[in-house]
Design a protein around this motif. Structure first.
Motif, short mmCIF file in Angstrom:
data_model
loop_
_atom_site.label_atom_id
_atom_site.label_comp_id
_atom_site.label_asym_id
_atom_site.label_seq_id
_atom_site.Cartn_x
_atom_site.Cartn_y
_atom_site.Cartn_z
N VAL A 283 0.74 -1.22 0.12
CA VAL A 283 -0.09 -0.11 -0.01
C VAL A 283 1.00 1.23 0.13
CG1 VAL A 283 -1.72 1.19 1.28
CG2 VAL A 283 -1.68 -1.42 1.39
N VAL A 284 0.97 1.80 -0.92
CA VAL A 284 1.87 2.95 -1.27
C VAL A 284 1.09 4.22 -0.66
CG1 VAL A 284 3.17 4.38 -2.59
CG2 VAL A 284 2.64 2.08 -3.20
N ILE A 285 1.31 4.81 0.55
CA ILE A 285 0.55 5.87 1.32
C ILE A 285 1.43 7.08 1.04
CG2 ILE A 285 -0.17 4.16 2.86
CD1 ILE A 285 1.92 5.08 4.83
N ASP A 286 2.46 7.09 0.67
CA ASP A 286 3.24 8.53 0.15
C ASP A 286 2.70 9.12 -0.93
OD1 ASP A 286 4.90 10.60 0.69
OD2 ASP A 286 6.40 9.66 -0.53
N GLN A 287 1.88 9.78 -0.81
CA GLN A 287 1.30 10.60 -2.10
C GLN A 287 1.60 12.12 -1.93
OE1 GLN A 287 0.05 8.82 -4.39
NE2 GLN A 287 0.20 7.06 -3.31
N PRO A 288 1.19 12.86 -3.07
CA PRO A 288 1.41 14.35 -3.30
C PRO A 288 0.41 15.00 -2.24
CG PRO A 288 1.13 13.29 -5.69
CD PRO A 288 0.95 12.43 -4.47
N GLU A 289 0.70 16.21 -1.79
CA GLU A 289 -0.06 17.06 -0.90
C GLU A 289 -1.67 17.03 -1.26
OE1 GLU A 289 0.46 21.24 -0.17
OE2 GLU A 289 2.29 20.86 -1.24
N ASN A 290 -2.00 17.06 -2.28
CA ASN A 290 -3.45 17.20 -2.65
C ASN A 290 -4.06 15.82 -2.85
OD1 ASN A 290 -2.33 16.57 -5.33
ND2 ASN A 290 -3.62 17.69 -6.36
N GLN A 291 -3.48 14.66 -2.41
CA GLN A 291 -3.98 13.33 -2.59
C GLN A 291 -3.59 12.61 -1.34
OE1 GLN A 291 -2.87 11.55 -6.36
NE2 GLN A 291 -2.42 13.75 -7.11
N THR A 292 -3.51 13.20 -0.38
CA THR A 292 -3.08 12.40 0.88
C THR A 292 -4.05 11.57 1.41
OG1 THR A 292 -3.65 14.37 2.32
CG2 THR A 292 -1.37 14.26 1.69
N HIS A 293 -5.32 11.69 0.75
CA HIS A 293 -6.38 10.81 1.31
C HIS A 293 -6.45 9.54 0.50
CE1 HIS A 293 -7.36 12.96 -2.19
NE2 HIS A 293 -8.33 11.94 -2.56
N ARG A 294 -5.40 9.34 -0.46
CA ARG A 294 -5.50 8.09 -1.29
C ARG A 294 -4.20 7.42 -1.10
NH1 ARG A 294 -2.74 7.34 -5.94
NH2 ARG A 294 -1.92 9.17 -6.63
N ALA A 295 -4.27 5.96 -1.73
CA ALA A 295 -3.23 5.28 -1.58
C ALA A 295 -3.08 4.49 -2.83
CB ALA A 295 -3.12 4.22 -0.52
N ASP A 296 -1.99 3.94 -3.48
CA ASP A 296 -2.06 3.03 -4.44
C ASP A 296 -1.53 1.59 -3.96
OD1 ASP A 296 -1.97 4.96 -6.45
OD2 ASP A 296 0.05 5.48 -6.57
N ILE A 297 -2.29 0.74 -4.52
CA ILE A 297 -1.97 -0.81 -4.31
C ILE A 297 -1.02 -1.37 -5.39
CG2 ILE A 297 -3.03 -3.17 -4.14
CD1 ILE A 297 -3.80 -1.17 -1.83
N ALA A 298 0.08 -1.73 -5.06
CA ALA A 298 1.20 -2.22 -5.73
C ALA A 298 1.55 -3.61 -5.58
CB ALA A 298 2.46 -1.09 -5.77
N LYS A 299 2.02 -4.35 -6.63
CA LYS A 299 2.98 -5.87 -6.46
C LYS A 299 2.06 -6.69 -5.61
CE LYS A 299 6.04 -4.07 -9.38
NZ LYS A 299 5.60 -3.00 -9.79
N MET A 300 0.98 -7.01 -6.03
CA MET A 300 0.13 -7.95 -5.47
C MET A 300 0.63 -9.09 -6.22
SD MET A 300 -2.23 -9.98 -4.47
CE MET A 300 -3.03 -10.36 -5.87
N LEU A 301 1.24 -10.00 -5.24
CA LEU A 301 1.92 -11.11 -6.02
C LEU A 301 1.84 -12.43 -5.04
CD1 LEU A 301 5.55 -9.60 -6.26
CD2 LEU A 301 3.90 -9.92 -8.16
N VAL A 302 1.54 -13.67 -5.76
CA VAL A 302 1.23 -14.85 -5.04
C VAL A 302 1.98 -15.88 -5.83
CG1 VAL A 302 -0.38 -16.63 -4.21
CG2 VAL A 302 -0.91 -14.32 -4.16
#
Length: 176
Positions: free
Chosen positions: A81-100
């Protein structure tokens, strides 16, 4: 779902201890055809370097790293869960590298990882999640079942590990 699988958040002080196991997961997935930013052949050093950067991001509180482990402690899957976002998007996160890893698929691990990612994002104060995935892949169905909304498809957006072009489907999920 298997009760012998544990999904947990990896802390900043322990993330570097997972690098080798996560490199194994990444290599297995890329060798299995997953389009997750890497091409074949994927050298182990490249996978280790990637996970080293991720571990540094965890230490800087830029991302949350979740792992799925067997009862014996083998890492079978991961998501970030990529939580570091630009200051106008601090309410959002990216999901990355879902791997099994291939040998552990179809056991509910990806679903458990995504549920844990939702919870981690909520705990981090996030209300909107976004992700992208290969168009037509198994992950699309997983995300739709988990309540994600399809935004659209960009044809020829990325390359599969073998070099063929693939479309990418973008999704969002509102956590509020």
């Amino acid at each position: 779902m298997n009760n012998d699988i544990t999904v947990r958040r990896v802390g900043a002080n322990e993330a570097s201890g997972y690098i080798e196991a996560l490199a194994d997961v990444l290599i297995d997935c890329v060798e299995g055809g997953a389009s997750v930013s890497f091409m074949l052949p994927i050298p182990r050093q490249k996978a280790v370097e990637f996970w080293t950067r991720v571990a540094h991001g965890v230490a800087r509180n830029e991302r949350i790293l979740l792992v799925a482990q067997s009862a014996e402690g083998h890492v079978l899957g991961t998501v970030q869960v990529v939580i570091d976002q630009p200051e106008n998007q601090t309410h959002r996160a990216d999901i990355a590298k879902m791997l099994v890893v291939r040998r552990a698929r179809r056991r509910g691990i990806a679903q458990r990882l995504m549920t844990a990612a939702d919870a981690a994002a909520r705990a981090a104060g996030k209300s909107v999640l976004v992700l992208d995935t290969v168009t037509g892949g198994d992950a699309e169905r997983l995300y739709e079942r988990a309540g994600w909304q399809r935004v659209g498809v960009v044809p020829n957006y990325a390359l599969m590990p073998d070099g063929t072009l693939c479309g990418t489907t973008f999704f969002h999920k509102q956590l509020v």
